[in-house]
Design a protein around this motif. Structure first.
Motif, short mmCIF file in Angstrom:
data_model
loop_
_atom_site.label_atom_id
_atom_site.label_comp_id
_atom_site.label_asym_id
_atom_site.label_seq_id
_atom_site.Cartn_x
_atom_site.Cartn_y
_atom_site.Cartn_z
N MET A 298 0.82 -1.22 0.00
CA MET A 298 0.00 0.00 0.00
C MET A 298 0.86 1.27 0.00
N SER A 299 0.48 2.20 -0.89
CA SER A 299 1.10 3.53 -0.88
C SER A 299 -0.01 4.53 -0.64
N PHE A 300 0.25 5.44 0.28
CA PHE A 300 -0.82 6.37 0.63
C PHE A 300 -0.20 7.64 1.22
N ASP A 301 -0.79 8.77 0.86
CA ASP A 301 -0.33 10.03 1.42
C ASP A 301 -1.52 10.89 1.82
N ILE A 302 -1.30 11.77 2.78
CA ILE A 302 -2.38 12.64 3.25
C ILE A 302 -1.95 14.10 3.13
N GLU A 303 -2.81 14.92 2.58
CA GLU A 303 -2.52 16.35 2.45
C GLU A 303 -3.59 17.16 3.18
N VAL A 304 -3.13 18.16 3.93
CA VAL A 304 -4.06 19.04 4.64
C VAL A 304 -4.36 20.24 3.74
N LYS A 305 -5.63 20.48 3.48
CA LYS A 305 -6.01 21.64 2.67
C LYS A 305 -6.76 22.61 3.56
N LYS A 306 -6.26 23.84 3.64
CA LYS A 306 -6.93 24.83 4.48
C LYS A 306 -8.02 25.54 3.69
N GLY A 307 -9.21 25.54 4.21
CA GLY A 307 -10.30 26.28 3.59
C GLY A 307 -10.08 27.77 3.78
N ALA A 308 -10.91 28.57 3.17
CA ALA A 308 -10.69 30.01 3.27
C ALA A 308 -11.95 30.74 3.74
N GLY A 309 -12.82 29.99 4.42
CA GLY A 309 -13.97 30.64 5.02
C GLY A 309 -15.17 30.72 4.09
N ALA A 310 -15.85 29.60 3.91
CA ALA A 310 -17.12 29.59 3.19
C ALA A 310 -17.92 28.40 3.72
N PHE A 311 -19.06 28.72 4.33
CA PHE A 311 -19.88 27.68 4.97
C PHE A 311 -20.30 26.62 3.96
N VAL A 312 -20.59 27.04 2.74
CA VAL A 312 -21.10 26.12 1.72
C VAL A 312 -20.08 25.03 1.39
N CYS A 313 -18.81 25.26 1.71
CA CYS A 313 -17.79 24.26 1.41
C CYS A 313 -17.92 23.01 2.28
N GLY A 314 -18.83 23.00 3.23
CA GLY A 314 -19.13 21.77 3.96
C GLY A 314 -19.94 20.82 3.08
N GLU A 315 -20.54 21.33 2.03
CA GLU A 315 -21.28 20.50 1.08
C GLU A 315 -20.24 19.81 0.19
#
Lengths: 158, 644
Positions: free
Chosen positions: B288-305
């Motif tokens: 198995m090869s796997f990586d995780i990246e953290v993406k910071k949102g920029a403040g928009a409630f709709v991005c929870g969709e």
């Protein structure tokens, strides 16, 4: 304006897909806001249009196109803060500083912002000044804190 | 390194720490703790230990969820039970070190309880604490107990054993185990997690993605923040398991930028995973090869969709698109993608550790397991809790939360944030599960619970939510963009005392249209707070519209501040503090508020000494107030002498 810092920000992201938001975040970190010149430069370097870049930047609440005050006062307007009186808190901050949310004082010492929820709901209502979270605020309490900052700013000037 | 070896080593180190000859101090330094001043307490602890030359192990831990009594400090003296203390200011911390660590007085009066084995006279057991006793802490099990910056402490507590087990299993068997647990999405929609994984696994394509939704934008919710600050690896283990089961090679964590400490803890944890061979190529010696990246949102409630979230990861405006195609078929960059919420991922880790049947042993027939809830608003014990699904609301609010602040009357609990609803006292016996809450018009949602008491205006609360979704509407579809604006306009009119009798029907009509016609769930659920308040609190709407009265004395346009002549002692505090100079009075004269000058800021009410309590709010009630300041009404000589 000095674009060399921006060039350094852009370097690792060149050719990387989906990097626009991260680039904008880093740019704002360095310059304090997103100047128009920087947006145009980002568009050029990432191979897109200024229109596209501005479209993304203006969609998200985090990005600003004007410089920020030296001390940023954020009043949380989450549900918990709301039922515990955040609107009165915001009004008192506005009254005291004579500015509306999104504005800065003429001397640039304070800026006021509204934030949706910082997740400190259990300690509502909260006010955040720069990085410090002040819990269980009342209007009177908030004014005291602002007065203290004002005083220390003045002594620094002297 | 082989996982068994790593596990043995971690457990040995953990055991050694537990039997350490040095005293240990655990301090909660999550965001809530910091807001309550825990970093100052930490500094005081370090200084005092140095001054007294005490060699102790000080560990910063996450929060145990008793936010109302932060900062919380646990002290473990060698050979003694662990004692938890609440509201530990720097002064209290110094006292505890001097008297308990250097002396032998454990200060039972300051203790919350003892944790784990052993007892100390005069100190109750922490497991008997009213806020903790009814809880079943599964996803929060490690918060406050382990060092979130030490991967080995997570491993010693059983961490990553679920992933190690999954790695030995066929992906389909992992999914079967998840299905057996009955786990449903903890982000709000409640869709079966096992089925979601299966859809993505079966979708054709070589490149697949898994995403963790940590946008947690519901105002009033902080479940995921607290979990990640206290135990980031539980989510990361879940993502690894998902990566294996679904066949994804990359995971993203989409984070809300307003939660910086959680992001810091995640970044640190991911670095540690690389160090221990849990990320990268050939994980734990497998293919198995796997990586995780953290993406910071920029403040928009709709991005929870989920579709908006993916657009945002792609660096675009975070606007939802219509489904199908569902993300399981065509998601991030057009590839099959599985998105779950933080709690769902963390739960899948423990499910693989302990088995699906074990997890299914908690909860109800259709809603299995436990759920975390953020208790906030007008409730005595605010904080984060985890309870089995199906627990009655009453138990959560009265037993765990201690009821409304100051013994005031409970009015409503708002569940599920802007997509949820307000439930009245008559619904308190409702079991908290997906179906029961939906039937009552509310939702479990991601777990926000905000309590409203008699001082909260339900019309204003509905207006608050509408103004929130209006502001956060991405503008792509008309029902949401224009419809919520019209609803907000009507609600503002009503709370400003300008409501018309036909407004209620108009609101209901708009709500129906918005629900039916919106593109995504943000719009589709936006009218819920209005619909539930109309359903359960119609009388408040009617009072605003017909009588121009706010029964909760909250809507500014419909209230007046007044000074009760019989209670005013003429102390002049309110008069001096009034920013509008609207108060007339003098020493030992009854003060009067000039309504033409009053800005209704409420300062007078806040500063009037509690023992007088002379300032009140009126809305429709009549009160006889003298036209000019007259001498105070003397109740008895003792009181008068005191006031002099």
């Amino acid at each position: 304006m000095d674009l060399t810092k921006l060039k350094a920000i852009l370097e690792p992201y060149k050719g990387q897909k989906g990097s626009l938001i991260a680039v904008l975040q880093k740019t704002q970190e360095v310059y304090g806001y997103l100047p128009e010149e920087a947006l145009r430069e980002i568009a050029k370097e990432l191979g897109t249009t200024a229109n596209e870049v501005y479209g993304v930047a203006s969609f998200y609440a985090q990005f600003r196109f004007k410089p920020q005050g030296k001390n940023v006062v954020k009043v949380c307007e989450g549900t918990a803060c709301h039922v515990r009186g955040s609107h009165r808190l915001l009004e008192s901050v506005q009254d005291y500083l004579h500015i509306q949310p999104g504005e800065i004082t003429p001397d640039g010492v304070f800026g006021v912002e509204r934030v949706a929820c910082v997740g400190c709901c259990a300690l509502a209502p909260v006010m955040i000044i720069n990085e410090d979270v002040h819990a269980g605020m009342t209007p009177v309490e908030a004014k005291k804190i602002l007065t203290d900052i004002e005083k220390s700013e003045k002594t620094q000037v002297k | 390194m082989e996982f068994e070896k790593l596990q043995q080593q971690s457990m040995a180190e953990w055991k050694e720490l537990q039997s350490s000859k040095k005293p240990r101090i655990l301090i909660g330094t999550g965001t809530c703790g910091r807001a309550a001043g825990s970093l100052k307490t930490l500094e005081a602890i370090k200084n005092e230990l140095k001054r007294l030359n005490i060699d102790a192990i000080v560990t910063e831990v996450g929060c145990i969820g008793l936010c109302y009594t932060e900062p919380i400090v646990d002290i473990i003296k060698p050979g003694q039970p662990r004692i938890a203390y609440g509201k530990v200011t720097p002064e209290v911390a110094v006292k505890l070190i001097q008297d308990y660590l250097a002396g032998d007085n454990p200060h039972p009066e300051l203790a919350l309880g003892t944790v784990g084995e052993g007892t100390i006279p005069g100190i109750p057991k922490m497991s008997e604490h009213p806020m903790l006793k009814p809880q079943v802490r599964i996803s929060l099990r490690n918060c406050g107990n382990i060092d979130p910056k030490d991967i080995k402490q997570y491993i010693a507590s059983g961490g990553y054993s679920g992933f190690a087990k999954a790695l030995q299993m066929a992906p389909d068997d992992v999914i079967a185990e998840l299905k057996k647990s009955g786990l449903r999405g903890r982000g709000g929609a409640g869709f079966s997690a096992g089925m979601k994984w299966e859809l993505c696994r079966k979708a054709p394509g070589d490149v697949k993605y898994v995403i963790c939704n940590f946008d947690e934008g519901d105002p009033g919710a902080f479940m995921n923040r607290l979990l990640l600050e206290g135990d980031p690896h539980s989510l990361l283990e879940g993502l690894l398991i998902g990566g294996h089961a679904i066949g994804a090679s990359k995971g993203y964590i989409y984070c809300r930028a307003e939660k910086p400490l959680a992001i810091e803890r995640l970044d640190f944890a991911i670095k540690q995973m690389h160090e221990y061979g849990l990320l990268g190529d050939n994980i734990l010696g497998s293919k198995m090869s796997f990586d995780i990246e953290v993406k910071k949102g920029a403040g928009a409630f709709v991005c929870g969709e989920e579709t908006a979230l993916m657009a945002s990861i792609e660096g675009k405006r975070g606007m939802p698109r219509s489904r199908p195609p569902f993300p399981a078929v065509s998601g991030l960059w057009g590839k099959p993608t599985n998105i779950n919420n933080v709690e769902t991922w963390a739960n899948s880790a423990i499910i693989l550790q302990k088995g699906g049947a074990w997890f299914a042993g908690f909860g109800t027939e259709k809603s299995k397991g436990t759920k975390t809830f953020a208790l906030a608003g007008k409730i005595t014990r605010t904080g984060l809790i985890e309870v089995p699904m199906g627990m009655p609301l009453r138990t959560i609010i009265n037993d765990i939360g201690g009821g409304p602040v100051g013994g005031r009357k409970f009015k409503a609990v708002q569940t599920g944030g802007p997509s949820g609803g307000c439930l009245p006292a008559s619904k308190l016996d409702l079991p908290v599960d997906y179906e029961s809450l939906a039937e009552a018009g509310a939702i479990v949602g991601s777990g926000g619970m905000v309590v409203a008491d008699e001082d909260t205006c339900m019309v204003d609360l509905a207006r608050f939510f509408l103004s929130f979704v209006q502001h956060e509407s991405c503008g792509k579809c008309v029902p949401c963009r224009v419809g919520t604006r019209q609803m907000l306009k009507i609600l503002e009119r009503i709370t400003n005392g300008k409501g018309k009798p036909e407004d209620i029907a108009q609101l209901e009509n708009l709500a129906k249209t918005i629900k039916a016609g919106s593109l995504c769930a943000l719009g589709g659920t936006a009218p819920n707070p209005v619909l539930t308040t109309l359903r359960y609190f119609k009388d408040e709407y009617e009072a605003h519209i017909n009588d121009k009265r706010c029964p909760a004395h909250s809507c500014k346009a419909l209230i007046e501040y007044a000074i009760v002549p019989q209670k005013c002692e003429g102390c002049m505090i309110c008069m001096r503090q009034c920013p509008a100079s609207a108060i007339k009075g003098g020493k030992r004269l009854i003060h009067i508020i000039d309504q033409s000058k009053c800005t209704k800021c409420g300062t007078c009410m806040e500063v009037c000494p509690e023992r007088f309590g002379a300032v009140v709010k009126l809305s429709g009630e009549k009160m006889d107030i003298p036209s000019e300041p007259i001498p105070v009404i003397v109740k008895n000589k003792a009181a008068a002498a005191k006031a002099e």
